[in-house]
Design an enzyme around this catalytic site. Structure first.
Site, PDB file in Angstrom:
ATOM      1  N   LYS A 194       0.845  -1.202   0.010  1.00 27.82           N
ATOM      2  CA  LYS A 194       0.010   0.050   0.018  1.00 27.82           C
ATOM      3  C   LYS A 194       1.007   1.264   0.019  1.00 27.82           C
ATOM      4  O   LYS A 194       1.595   1.579   0.926  1.00 27.82           O
ATOM      5  CB  LYS A 194      -0.784   0.083   1.172  1.00 27.82           C
ATOM      6  CG  LYS A 194      -1.684   1.184   1.221  1.00 27.82           C
ATOM      7  CD  LYS A 194      -2.788   1.178   2.400  1.00 27.82           C
ATOM      8  CE  LYS A 194      -3.577   2.356   2.689  1.00 27.82           C
ATOM      9  NZ  LYS A 194      -4.414   2.421   3.627  1.00 27.82           N
ATOM     10  N   LYS A 247      -2.399  -1.550  -3.585  1.00 29.56           N
ATOM     11  CA  LYS A 247      -3.114  -0.488  -3.730  1.00 29.56           C
ATOM     12  C   LYS A 247      -2.452   0.830  -3.879  1.00 29.56           C
ATOM     13  O   LYS A 247      -1.337   0.871  -3.145  1.00 29.56           O
ATOM     14  CB  LYS A 247      -3.869  -0.742  -2.185  1.00 29.56           C
ATOM     15  CG  LYS A 247      -4.859   0.733  -2.033  1.00 29.56           C
ATOM     16  CD  LYS A 247      -5.681   0.808  -0.727  1.00 29.56           C
ATOM     17  CE  LYS A 247      -6.076   1.904  -0.640  1.00 29.56           C
ATOM     18  NZ  LYS A 247      -6.344   2.245   0.920  1.00 29.56           N
ATOM     19  N   SER A 273     -10.477   5.610  -4.436  1.00 24.35           N
ATOM     20  CA  SER A 273     -11.339   6.503  -4.481  1.00 24.35           C
ATOM     21  C   SER A 273     -11.101   7.502  -5.781  1.00 24.35           C
ATOM     22  O   SER A 273     -11.839   8.194  -6.449  1.00 24.35           O
ATOM     23  CB  SER A 273     -11.450   7.387  -3.304  1.00 24.35           C
ATOM     24  OG  SER A 273     -10.303   7.884  -2.792  1.00 24.35           O
TER      25      SER A 273
HETATM   26  C1  PBG Z   1      -7.699   3.377   5.833  1.00 23.61           C
HETATM   27  C2  PBG Z   1      -7.780   3.152   4.192  1.00 23.61           C
HETATM   28  C3  PBG Z   1      -7.738   4.135   3.419  1.00 23.61           C
HETATM   29  C4  PBG Z   1      -8.211   3.741   2.069  1.00 23.61           C
HETATM   30  C5  PBG Z   1      -8.619   2.279   2.329  1.00 23.61           C
HETATM   31  N1  PBG Z   1      -8.263   2.175   3.713  1.00 23.61           N
HETATM   32  C6  PBG Z   1      -7.210   5.551   3.385  1.00 23.61           C
HETATM   33  C7  PBG Z   1      -5.794   5.846   3.628  1.00 23.61           C
HETATM   34  O1  PBG Z   1      -4.925   5.032   3.739  1.00 23.61           O
HETATM   35  O2  PBG Z   1      -5.356   7.030   3.574  1.00 23.61           O
HETATM   36  C8  PBG Z   1      -8.281   4.441   0.762  1.00 23.61           C
HETATM   37  C9  PBG Z   1      -9.570   3.917  -0.130  1.00 23.61           C
HETATM   38  C10 PBG Z   1      -9.732   4.632  -1.272  1.00 23.61           C
HETATM   39  O3  PBG Z   1      -8.918   5.802  -1.508  1.00 23.61           O
HETATM   40  O4  PBG Z   1     -10.555   4.385  -2.029  1.00 23.61           O
HETATM   41  N2  PBG Z   1      -6.391   3.383   6.004  1.00 23.61           N
END
Ligand code: PBG
Length: 327
Positions: A194, A247, A273
């Site tokens: 991630k 991701k 997103s």
């Molecule tokens: C929680 C999380 C996030 C996302 C999924 N789980 C946000 C982040 O890490 O800032 C992002 C999902 C998306 O952008 O659709 N940590």
């Protein structure tokens, strides 16, 4: 003209093109991320994500049945608590928002497969993904809170947990906690690879989870790195992860492929997103065709090696698969 190899031969008709298609997809690969919030009778559109909503628990059923009817059999739940605090205690509260969401979803749609995103950032007043020590996220102290969060979600009805915090050692900590409590067969889908990505911007609006100071670069990965992605993936394999996630998805196809080829676990990819918002806004402006771009993005993720595709377009993609637009 003597030309033995004519690749165009196999592109001559739609039937033939489908016959030789290399990437084939199935609705059972789709996961829909959904936001639940406190309150009653609420369905609020998320301004940064046209067509996506936050639902109060009593309004979840309409969306869940819509998904099931479309053939989407899995949902990942995110909670937006009424109150946040320093320790993110809403994340592991028995009556926390996401726990209430799981109970409701199990009650109204028992056939749906439920996945819990395990993180602290939606629940902490400072918006970081763990417990702070001064201005730093304290890795080892956070592990216990993440493990408690995962356990509370499973106790509330989550069928699988997906830690997204990027603390070191969290898969092992969660595995141990679940096992101690008898949940030896509950899988962990690790957000193994991630990145610290600007593609999450619209989500942070949706979940009100932007960090109050600093950024997430001391725990999420630097997107310049490829070998480190494999290091993260292999560590999570060693800690007992059942599924590995990469991701975001769209700009990271190289790593989806790499992790797929170098491990033997199923691979999930999260089309986040920002990917969704870019498609929606550009299509609304009339510059691209929403459906065909959405399909092309999904196929590229599967072609790269994705087994499980997490996307806000899950229902729309299921429809395109039914209609044979992709498949
Ligand atoms: C929680 C999380 C996030 C996302 C999924 N789980 C946000 C982040 O890490 O800032 C992002 C999902 C998306 O952008 O659709 N940590």
């Amino acid at each position: 003209m003597e030309l033995l190899n004519r690749p165009r031969r196999l592109r001559g008709s739609s039937v033939l093109r489908k016959m030789v298609r290399e990437t084939r997809m199935d609705k059972s690969s789709l996961v829909y991320p959904m936001f639940v919030m406190e309150g009653t009778n609420l369905k609020e559109e998320i301004p940064s994500m046209a067509g996506q909503y936050r639902y109060s628990v009593d309004r979840m059923e309409e969306k869940l049945t819509e998904l099931l009817d479309a053939g989407v059999t899995s949902v990942m739940l995110f909670g937006i608590p009424g109150e946040k605090d320093e320790m993110g205690s809403g994340a592991f509260a028995e009556d926390g928002i996401v726990q209430k969401g799981f109970r409701k979803a199990k009650e109204v749609c028992p056939d749906l497969y439920l996945i819990g995103d395990v993180c602290m950032c939606e629940y902490t007043s400072h918006g970081h993904c763990g417990i702070l020590h001064g201005q730093e996220v304290d890795n080892d102290r956070t592990l216990e809170y993440l493990a408690r969060t995962a356990l509370s979600q499973v106790q509330a009805g989550a069928d699988m947990v997906a830690p997204s915090d990027m603390m070191d050692g969290r898969v092992a900590a969660i595995r141990r906690k679940l096992d101690e409590n008898g949940y030896v067969n509950t899988p962990i889908m690790s957000y193994a690879v991630k990145f610290a990505s600007s593609f999450y911007g619209p989500f942070r609006d949706a979940a009100d989870s932007a960090p109050a100071f600093g950024d997430r670069k001391s725990y999420q990965m630097d997107f310049h790195n490829r070998r480190e992605a494999l290091k993260e993936a292999m560590l999570d394999v060693g800690e007992g992860a059942d599924i590995l996630m990469v991701k975001p998805a769209m700009a990271y196809g190289d790593l989806i492929r790499e992790v797929k080829d170098r491990t033997n676990l199923p691979i999930a990819a999260y089309s986040v997103s920002g990917e969704y918002a870019m498609v929606k806004t550009t299509a609304k402006a009339g510059f691209i065709d929403e459906t065909s771009i959405m399909c092309e993005m999904a196929v590229s993720a599967f072609r790269a090696g994705t087994d499980i595709y997490i996307t806000y377009f899950a229902k729309e993609l299921a429809k395109c698969m039914d209609e044979g637009i992709i498949g």
